[in-house]
Design a protein around this motif. Structure first.
Motif, PDB file in Angstrom:
ATOM      1  N   ILE A  66       0.832  -1.204   0.000  1.00 49.62           N
ATOM      2  CA  ILE A  66       0.000   0.000   0.000  1.00 49.62           C
ATOM      3  C   ILE A  66       0.868   1.257   0.000  1.00 49.62           C
ATOM      4  CG2 ILE A  66      -1.621   1.348   1.399  1.00 49.62           C
ATOM      5  CD1 ILE A  66      -2.802  -1.364   2.325  1.00 49.62           C
ATOM      6  N   LEU A  67       1.868   1.281   0.879  1.00 49.67           N
ATOM      7  CA  LEU A  67       2.730   2.457   0.968  1.00 49.67           C
ATOM      8  C   LEU A  67       3.531   2.651  -0.317  1.00 49.67           C
ATOM      9  CD1 LEU A  67       4.014   2.150   4.647  1.00 49.67           C
ATOM     10  CD2 LEU A  67       2.219   3.641   3.759  1.00 49.67           C
ATOM     11  N   ALA A  68       3.988   1.545  -0.922  1.00 51.18           N
ATOM     12  CA  ALA A  68       4.721   1.643  -2.186  1.00 51.18           C
ATOM     13  C   ALA A  68       3.817   2.186  -3.288  1.00 51.18           C
ATOM     14  CB  ALA A  68       5.270   0.275  -2.575  1.00 51.18           C
ATOM     15  N   SER A  69       2.570   1.689  -3.342  1.00 52.41           N
ATOM     16  CA  SER A  69       1.624   2.149  -4.355  1.00 52.41           C
ATOM     17  C   SER A  69       1.370   3.647  -4.234  1.00 52.41           C
ATOM     18  CB  SER A  69       0.305   1.378  -4.233  1.00 52.41           C
ATOM     19  OG  SER A  69       0.475   0.011  -4.509  1.00 52.41           O
ATOM     20  N   TYR A  70       1.149   4.104  -2.996  1.00 56.71           N
ATOM     21  CA  TYR A  70       0.825   5.512  -2.812  1.00 56.71           C
ATOM     22  C   TYR A  70       2.049   6.422  -2.945  1.00 56.71           C
ATOM     23  CZ  TYR A  70      -3.972   4.429  -1.748  1.00 56.71           C
ATOM     24  OH  TYR A  70      -5.271   4.007  -1.857  1.00 56.71           O
ATOM     25  N   THR A  71       3.227   5.884  -2.707  1.00 56.31           N
ATOM     26  CA  THR A  71       4.436   6.663  -2.972  1.00 56.31           C
ATOM     27  C   THR A  71       4.581   6.913  -4.466  1.00 56.31           C
ATOM     28  OG1 THR A  71       5.558   5.727  -1.029  1.00 56.31           O
ATOM     29  CG2 THR A  71       6.946   6.712  -2.734  1.00 56.31           C
ATOM     30  N   LEU A  72       4.371   5.866  -5.266  1.00 58.11           N
ATOM     31  CA  LEU A  72       4.439   6.008  -6.720  1.00 58.11           C
ATOM     32  C   LEU A  72       3.322   6.921  -7.231  1.00 58.11           C
ATOM     33  CD1 LEU A  72       5.240   2.299  -7.661  1.00 58.11           C
ATOM     34  CD2 LEU A  72       6.807   4.258  -7.747  1.00 58.11           C
ATOM     35  N   ILE A  73       2.148   6.808  -6.603  1.00 63.46           N
ATOM     36  CA  ILE A  73       1.028   7.679  -6.986  1.00 63.46           C
ATOM     37  C   ILE A  73       1.368   9.142  -6.707  1.00 63.46           C
ATOM     38  CG2 ILE A  73      -1.325   8.354  -6.338  1.00 63.46           C
ATOM     39  CD1 ILE A  73      -1.914   5.354  -5.954  1.00 63.46           C
ATOM     40  N   LEU A  74       1.944   9.398  -5.522  1.00 61.81           N
ATOM     41  CA  LEU A  74       2.291  10.763  -5.150  1.00 61.81           C
ATOM     42  C   LEU A  74       3.304  11.363  -6.128  1.00 61.81           C
ATOM     43  CD1 LEU A  74       2.065  13.103  -3.135  1.00 61.81           C
ATOM     44  CD2 LEU A  74       3.884  12.023  -1.797  1.00 61.81           C
ATOM     45  N   ASN A 117      -4.263  21.009 -12.541  1.00 63.54           N
ATOM     46  CA  ASN A 117      -4.510  21.188 -11.106  1.00 63.54           C
ATOM     47  C   ASN A 117      -5.734  20.413 -10.654  1.00 63.54           C
ATOM     48  OD1 ASN A 117      -2.329  22.881 -10.645  1.00 63.54           O
ATOM     49  ND2 ASN A 117      -3.487  24.723 -11.200  1.00 63.54           N
ATOM     50  N   GLU A 118      -6.757  20.366 -11.495  1.00 60.74           N
ATOM     51  CA  GLU A 118      -7.987  19.647 -11.147  1.00 60.74           C
ATOM     52  C   GLU A 118      -7.722  18.149 -11.032  1.00 60.74           C
ATOM     53  OE1 GLU A 118     -12.542  18.941 -12.836  1.00 60.74           O
ATOM     54  OE2 GLU A 118     -11.237  20.457 -13.754  1.00 60.74           O
ATOM     55  N   GLY A 119      -6.978  17.593 -11.992  1.00 58.74           N
ATOM     56  CA  GLY A 119      -6.645  16.174 -11.939  1.00 58.74           C
ATOM     57  C   GLY A 119      -5.784  15.846 -10.740  1.00 58.74           C
ATOM     58  N   ARG A 120      -4.848  16.754 -10.425  1.00 57.00           N
ATOM     59  CA  ARG A 120      -3.986  16.540  -9.263  1.00 57.00           C
ATOM     60  C   ARG A 120      -4.792  16.562  -7.973  1.00 57.00           C
ATOM     61  NH1 ARG A 120      -0.045  19.556 -10.816  1.00 57.00           N
ATOM     62  NH2 ARG A 120      -0.747  21.528  -9.916  1.00 57.00           N
ATOM     63  N   LYS A 121      -5.722  17.504  -7.888  1.00 59.56           N
ATOM     64  CA  LYS A 121      -6.554  17.619  -6.686  1.00 59.56           C
ATOM     65  C   LYS A 121      -7.447  16.393  -6.517  1.00 59.56           C
ATOM     66  CE  LYS A 121      -9.997  20.581  -4.473  1.00 59.56           C
ATOM     67  NZ  LYS A 121     -10.822  21.816  -4.590  1.00 59.56           N
ATOM     68  N   LYS A 122      -8.057  15.918  -7.624  1.00 58.34           N
ATOM     69  CA  LYS A 122      -8.936  14.760  -7.555  1.00 58.34           C
ATOM     70  C   LYS A 122      -8.167  13.521  -7.113  1.00 58.34           C
ATOM     71  CE  LYS A 122     -12.084  11.906 -10.325  1.00 58.34           C
ATOM     72  NZ  LYS A 122     -12.660  11.682 -11.676  1.00 58.34           N
ATOM     73  N   ALA A 123      -6.972  13.332  -7.646  1.00 58.63           N
ATOM     74  CA  ALA A 123      -6.155  12.176  -7.288  1.00 58.63           C
ATOM     75  C   ALA A 123      -5.741  12.226  -5.821  1.00 58.63           C
ATOM     76  CB  ALA A 123      -4.922  12.108  -8.181  1.00 58.63           C
ATOM     77  N   LEU A 124      -5.354  13.410  -5.358  1.00 59.36           N
ATOM     78  CA  LEU A 124      -4.931  13.549  -3.968  1.00 59.36           C
ATOM     79  C   LEU A 124      -6.084  13.314  -2.997  1.00 59.36           C
ATOM     80  CD1 LEU A 124      -2.528  16.635  -4.195  1.00 59.36           C
ATOM     81  CD2 LEU A 124      -1.905  14.260  -3.674  1.00 59.36           C
ATOM     82  N   HIS A 150      -8.230   6.992   1.028  1.00 51.97           N
ATOM     83  CA  HIS A 150      -7.778   5.612   1.170  1.00 51.97           C
ATOM     84  C   HIS A 150      -6.742   5.498   2.288  1.00 51.97           C
ATOM     85  CE1 HIS A 150      -8.969   4.275  -3.175  1.00 51.97           C
ATOM     86  NE2 HIS A 150      -9.906   4.980  -2.573  1.00 51.97           N
ATOM     87  N   LEU A 151      -5.809   6.425   2.342  1.00 55.62           N
ATOM     88  CA  LEU A 151      -4.762   6.368   3.359  1.00 55.62           C
ATOM     89  C   LEU A 151      -5.313   6.578   4.765  1.00 55.62           C
ATOM     90  CD1 LEU A 151      -1.832   8.233   1.569  1.00 55.62           C
ATOM     91  CD2 LEU A 151      -1.944   5.815   2.189  1.00 55.62           C
TER      92      LEU A 151
END
Length: 315
Positions: A214-222, A231-238, A244-245
């Protein structure tokens, strides 16, 4: 100390947080409120995802399973604890204790695996969006769900059967909210040191690889999100990933305290608080975290209940 030899014909007395507190009525009311919140919010999320065709995608199929697991997990534990407190009868049969342990272990382990699959789903969706329909097809999604349930059931069956084969002759009182392996082993009059090590290794094997994934996945996501031009796509993803976190932190925190923390750091009160956190508190908050911070879920709620209201208005 009351001495007994637990067989199929005898049982135990659950002395949990409701019986070992300075404010039992307040805690009972809080737990009852959280249970009804969990039932309502998880049930609503299950209904919306089932009825809205736009949510029939892997992300929400996994979320549907998470809500189902949360609803079942809290229902295995909370109603009995509250009813026992109100009726002043905390007894549980030997078979009932074994069943409760098996169900709690199955649902807890399945949720542990499911959360790692959900992190992988978000990783593919954000880091490899063009390959999402291939890497996270409906078939792959159902394989993930089946894997969670099957592995969890087999593991829970083995550990439940092995735990209940011990002779329990120290006391009938389980200083815990429900039948769980660590507090139950304290009642065994046989040597449990080897088995306690097995339980510890089970906790490490199940919790840490999933948490690392999980931590590896979200590190790569970040890292991917930080390079997004929109900016909108970045905000939605975050927003999606932060919800989830939050779930991951609440769930794994309590489970690690219960199954990985050395026994010298355990106390009945601490174990009760940890178990309440990941079996009652987390299931109540999970659907709120996902639904309130997710525009697709809130939109589906309006569509589903908008249709119901329009249908009723025609009659």
């Amino acid at each position: 100390m009351e001495v007994c030899n637990s067989t199929l014909g005898s049982g135990f007395i659950l002395v949990g947080i409701l019986d070992d507190s300075d404010f039992p009525q307040l805690i009972c009311a809080t737990i009852t409120t959280l249970y009804f919140l969990a039932m309502t919010s998880n049930g609503l999320l299950l209904l919306v995802i089932t009825m809205d065709a736009q949510l029939h995608v892997p992300m929400y199929l996994l979320l549907w399973q998470l809500s189902l697991m949360d609803l079942l997990l809290t229902s295995v534990i909370t109603p009995k604890a509250v009813i026992d407190f109100l009726l002043k009868d905390n007894t549980i049969s030997f078979g009932g204790c074994a069943l409760q342990m098996f169900l709690a272990l199955t649902l807890g382990t399945a949720e542990d695996l499911l959360l790692s699959f959900m992190a992988y789903d978000r990783y593919i969706a954000i880091c490899h969006p063009l390959n999402y329909t291939i890497l996270m097809s409906q078939k792959v999604c159902w394989v993930m769900i089946a894997t969670s349930w099957i592995l969890a059931s087999l593991s829970a069956l083995g550990y439940s059967m092995y735990t209940m084969q011990y002779p329990f002759c120290k006391s009938r009182q389980i200083r815990h909210l429900f039948c769980e392996i660590p507090p139950l082993l304290k009642l065994a009059c046989a040597d449990t040191s080897t088995y306690k090590l097995m339980v510890y290794l089970m906790g490490v094997t199940l919790l840490f690889p999933a948490l690392a994934a999980i931590l590896a996945s979200y590190t790569l996501i970040l890292l991917t999100v930080l390079h997004m031009p929109s900016n909108e796509g970045r905000k939605k993803a975050l927003v999606t990933c932060s919800s989830h976190l939050t779930v991951v932190g609440m769930w794994y925190g309590g489970a690690i305290v219960m199954y990985v923390l050395p026994s010298s750091f355990h106390s009945p009160k601490q174990d009760n608080i940890s178990s309440v956190f990941y079996t009652i508190f987390t299931p109540a908050l999970n659907p709120l975290i996902y639904s309130l911070r997710n525009k697709e879920v809130t939109g589906a709620l309006r569509r589903v209940f908008g249709k119901k209201l329009s249908v009723q208005s025609t009659f």
